[in-house]
Design an enzyme around this catalytic site. Structure first.
Site, PDB file in Angstrom:
ATOM      1  N   ASP A   7       0.878  -1.169   0.000  1.00 22.50           N
ATOM      2  CA  ASP A   7       0.000   0.000   0.000  1.00 22.50           C
ATOM      3  C   ASP A   7       0.916   1.219   0.000  1.00 22.50           C
ATOM      4  O   ASP A   7       1.447   1.601   1.034  1.00 22.50           O
ATOM      5  CB  ASP A   7      -0.891  -0.012   1.243  1.00 22.50           C
ATOM      6  CG  ASP A   7      -1.815   1.191   1.295  1.00 22.50           C
ATOM      7  OD1 ASP A   7      -2.265   1.653   0.237  1.00 22.50           O
ATOM      8  OD2 ASP A   7      -2.088   1.664   2.423  1.00 22.50           O
ATOM      9  N   GLU A  65      -1.096  -1.323  -4.899  1.00 18.30           N
ATOM     10  CA  GLU A  65      -2.363  -0.613  -5.032  1.00 18.30           C
ATOM     11  C   GLU A  65      -2.201   0.502  -6.062  1.00 18.30           C
ATOM     12  O   GLU A  65      -1.248   1.264  -6.011  1.00 18.30           O
ATOM     13  CB  GLU A  65      -2.798  -0.046  -3.682  1.00 18.30           C
ATOM     14  CG  GLU A  65      -4.192   0.529  -3.710  1.00 18.30           C
ATOM     15  CD  GLU A  65      -4.667   0.964  -2.337  1.00 18.30           C
ATOM     16  OE1 GLU A  65      -5.077   0.100  -1.540  1.00 18.30           O
ATOM     17  OE2 GLU A  65      -4.615   2.168  -2.069  1.00 18.30           O
ATOM     18  N   ASP A 140      -2.203   0.656   7.402  1.00 18.30           N
ATOM     19  CA  ASP A 140      -1.583   0.565   6.077  1.00 18.30           C
ATOM     20  C   ASP A 140      -1.136  -0.866   5.764  1.00 18.30           C
ATOM     21  O   ASP A 140      -1.203  -1.301   4.620  1.00 18.30           O
ATOM     22  CB  ASP A 140      -0.403   1.536   5.983  1.00 18.30           C
ATOM     23  CG  ASP A 140      -0.863   2.973   6.107  1.00 18.30           C
ATOM     24  OD1 ASP A 140      -1.430   3.495   5.134  1.00 18.30           O
ATOM     25  OD2 ASP A 140      -0.687   3.569   7.186  1.00 18.30           O
TER      26      ASP A 140
END
Length: 156
Positions: A7, A65, A140
């Protein structure tokens, strides 16, 4: 198959590693790379951190991502910084010849939670359920693990 989810963020980059064998998912590791200082220092820290994680865990595939900008609150400066962070991650992984795939935040949430606009706490809850974790990982890191789970469901 070892799947490393990432992420990206210019201040905090989450990572999560799972082992996927058919649809049996096993948690291996997760955490956050926290950065400080000027942007160039932060990007260097992200590159070095991802390089170290990849070297240590030897994943088969890395899930990143995809970047997005909210249409209701566009912030080009944040998008540019995120692009730098993604570039550091892609360089660290790509230089080792590891397969990379991208999913949008909505794709990840829809796969893991069943709803593309799920809240962070819903994602975290489903990550814990899917990986049978007794304690929720950092926010996260949970997002990164969700990316890895998403890929496991799409490719196995």
């Amino acid at each position: 198959m070892k799947i490393l989810g990432i992420d990206p963020g210019s201040r905090i980059t989450g990572f999560g590693l799972i082992e996927a064998e058919k649809l049996k998912l096993t948690y291996l590791a997760s955490g956050c790379i926290r950065t400080k200082g000027e942007l160039t220092e932060r990007i260097t820290t992200i590159f070095q951190g991802i390089s170290q994680i990849v070297e240590q865990h030897q994943p088969d595939v890395v899930v990143i991502e995809r970047a997005f900008m909210r249409p209701d609150r566009p912030n080009p400066d944040a998008a540019i910084k995120l692009g730098h962070a993604r570039g550091a991650i892609i360089s660290a992984v790509g230089s080792r010849g590891i397969l990379m795939v991208e999913y949008s935040p909505n794709q990840i949430k829809k796969t893991v939670v069943g709803k593309g606009h799920a809240a962070k706490d819903q994602v975290s809850y489903m990550v814990c359920e899917s990986l049978k974790l007794s304690k929720a990982p950092q926010e996260d890191a949970a997002d990164a693990l969700a990316g890895a789970i998403c890929h496991a469901y799409h490719c196995l």
